[in-house]
Design a protein around this motif. Structure first.
Motif, PDB file in Angstrom:
ATOM      1  N   GLY A  90      58.168  69.400  34.997  1.00 41.57           N
ATOM      2  CA  GLY A  90      57.487  68.155  34.690  1.00 41.57           C
ATOM      3  C   GLY A  90      57.558  67.226  35.870  1.00 41.57           C
ATOM      4  N   GLY A  91      56.643  66.256  35.922  1.00 43.68           N
ATOM      5  CA  GLY A  91      56.680  65.358  37.055  1.00 43.68           C
ATOM      6  C   GLY A  91      55.663  64.231  36.992  1.00 43.68           C
ATOM      7  N   PHE A 119      52.756  64.983  34.115  1.00 39.38           N
ATOM      8  CA  PHE A 119      52.430  66.350  33.712  1.00 39.38           C
ATOM      9  C   PHE A 119      53.688  67.086  33.289  1.00 39.38           C
ATOM     10  CE2 PHE A 119      53.092  66.124  38.270  1.00 39.38           C
ATOM     11  CZ  PHE A 119      53.950  67.181  38.545  1.00 39.38           C
ATOM     12  N   TYR A 120      53.495  68.102  32.454  1.00 44.82           N
ATOM     13  CA  TYR A 120      54.600  68.925  31.993  1.00 44.82           C
ATOM     14  C   TYR A 120      54.037  70.290  31.609  1.00 44.82           C
ATOM     15  CZ  TYR A 120      52.625  66.876  27.753  1.00 44.82           C
ATOM     16  OH  TYR A 120      51.755  66.434  26.789  1.00 44.82           O
ATOM     17  N   GLY A 121      54.817  71.339  31.849  1.00 41.91           N
ATOM     18  CA  GLY A 121      54.300  72.667  31.560  1.00 41.91           C
ATOM     19  C   GLY A 121      55.330  73.758  31.745  1.00 41.91           C
ATOM     20  N   ALA A 122      54.835  74.983  31.821  1.00 45.34           N
ATOM     21  CA  ALA A 122      55.700  76.165  31.891  1.00 45.34           C
ATOM     22  C   ALA A 122      55.184  77.143  32.931  1.00 45.34           C
ATOM     23  CB  ALA A 122      55.772  76.845  30.520  1.00 45.34           C
ATOM     24  N   VAL A 140      50.908  76.997  33.168  1.00 50.10           N
ATOM     25  CA  VAL A 140      50.063  76.193  32.288  1.00 50.10           C
ATOM     26  C   VAL A 140      50.713  74.813  32.212  1.00 50.10           C
ATOM     27  CG1 VAL A 140      51.268  76.985  30.213  1.00 50.10           C
ATOM     28  CG2 VAL A 140      48.984  76.030  30.009  1.00 50.10           C
ATOM     29  N   SER A 141      49.889  73.766  32.315  1.00 47.96           N
ATOM     30  CA  SER A 141      50.430  72.416  32.428  1.00 47.96           C
ATOM     31  C   SER A 141      49.497  71.411  31.756  1.00 47.96           C
ATOM     32  CB  SER A 141      50.604  72.054  33.908  1.00 47.96           C
ATOM     33  OG  SER A 141      51.065  70.732  34.066  1.00 47.96           O
ATOM     34  N   GLN A 142      50.068  70.481  31.029  1.00 49.54           N
ATOM     35  CA  GLN A 142      49.313  69.391  30.412  1.00 49.54           C
ATOM     36  C   GLN A 142      49.412  68.166  31.307  1.00 49.54           C
ATOM     37  OE1 GLN A 142      47.403  69.480  27.814  1.00 49.54           O
ATOM     38  NE2 GLN A 142      47.036  67.347  27.290  1.00 49.54           N
ATOM     39  N   VAL A 143      48.265  67.606  31.700  1.00 50.32           N
ATOM     40  CA  VAL A 143      48.218  66.422  32.556  1.00 50.32           C
ATOM     41  C   VAL A 143      47.720  65.236  31.729  1.00 50.32           C
ATOM     42  CG1 VAL A 143      47.250  65.397  34.642  1.00 50.32           C
ATOM     43  CG2 VAL A 143      47.732  67.842  34.570  1.00 50.32           C
TER      44      VAL A 143
END
Length: 215
Positions: A90-91, A119-122, A140-143
């Protein structure tokens, strides 16, 4: 998009990635013991990302789409199991997110402002080197972004806030250079869900490169 829907979307995207990567993983690295990609890490990346701003005018989402430079600072944790690497990240990002719509035919002008995102993801990856210093990964990341909109429509001026989420996914590689210093590059794309858009935004390629400090 609700948290439940986001989680479902992440699961749908991650499952085929896991299966396809498992099918391609070299058997020779299954017993890898070097922990090159294990534990806490910090990263800094810069690249081009897809930016989409939407103004809701008369129940219709008027969209503007551009690619912009984005820099990000992130922290993550990953676990190396044999030749496999699983991780979360995440960041916070700084973006050149200013967009505008100018449509004289509809007497419409929109200025959209945004300079940051979270953003955060795996990540799921496989080590592809006998030295255990090269990692191929998918992500995969959600922004999450928020645009402040100044709108002039049919002679009337007003403001809106466009809060949105974009689902980013793709792949890349990471190479250990010296000690805790790694370099990584990635390529992918993104998609978002917009209510009643005039036209769905096109799918664009995104690129990034950066430095990883592995503790």
């Amino acid at each position: 998009m609700s948290l439940r829907n986001r989680a479902a979307a992440l699961a749908v995207l991650i499952l085929p990635v896991v299966l396809s990567t498992a099918a391609a993983a070299p058997a020779a690295i299954a017993g890898a013991e070097s922990k090159t990609f294990d534990g806490l890490y910090l990263a800094a990346d810069v690249g081009r990302q897809d930016m989409v701003a939407g103004a809701l005018i008369g129940g219709v989402d008027m969209l503007e789409q551009r690619q912009r430079i984005a820099g990000s600072f992130s922290a993550g944790y990953r676990k190396q199991i044999g030749g496999w690497v699983l991780g979360l990240e995440g960041g916070y990002g700084l973006v050149d997110g200013g967009l505008s719509i100018d449509d004289p035919a509809q007497q419409l002008s929109v200025e959209a402002r945004n300079s940051s995102q979270i953003f955060y993801g795996a990540q799921i990856g496989v080590i592809a080197s006998e030295k255990h210093d090269l990692l191929f990964f998918t992500y995969v990341s959600q922004v999450e972004r928020s645009y402040e909109l100044d709108i002039v429509s049919m002679g009337s001026a007003f403001s809106q806030t466009d809060k949105q989420g974009m689902l980013r996914f793709g792949g890349g590689l990471e190479k250990k250079i010296s000690g805790p210093i790694h370099l990584r590059v990635s390529v992918g794309t993104a998609r978002g869900k917009f209510s009643q858009p005039v036209a769905e935004p096109s799918r664009q390629l995104e690129f990034s490169g950066g430095v990883v400090f592995q503790f």
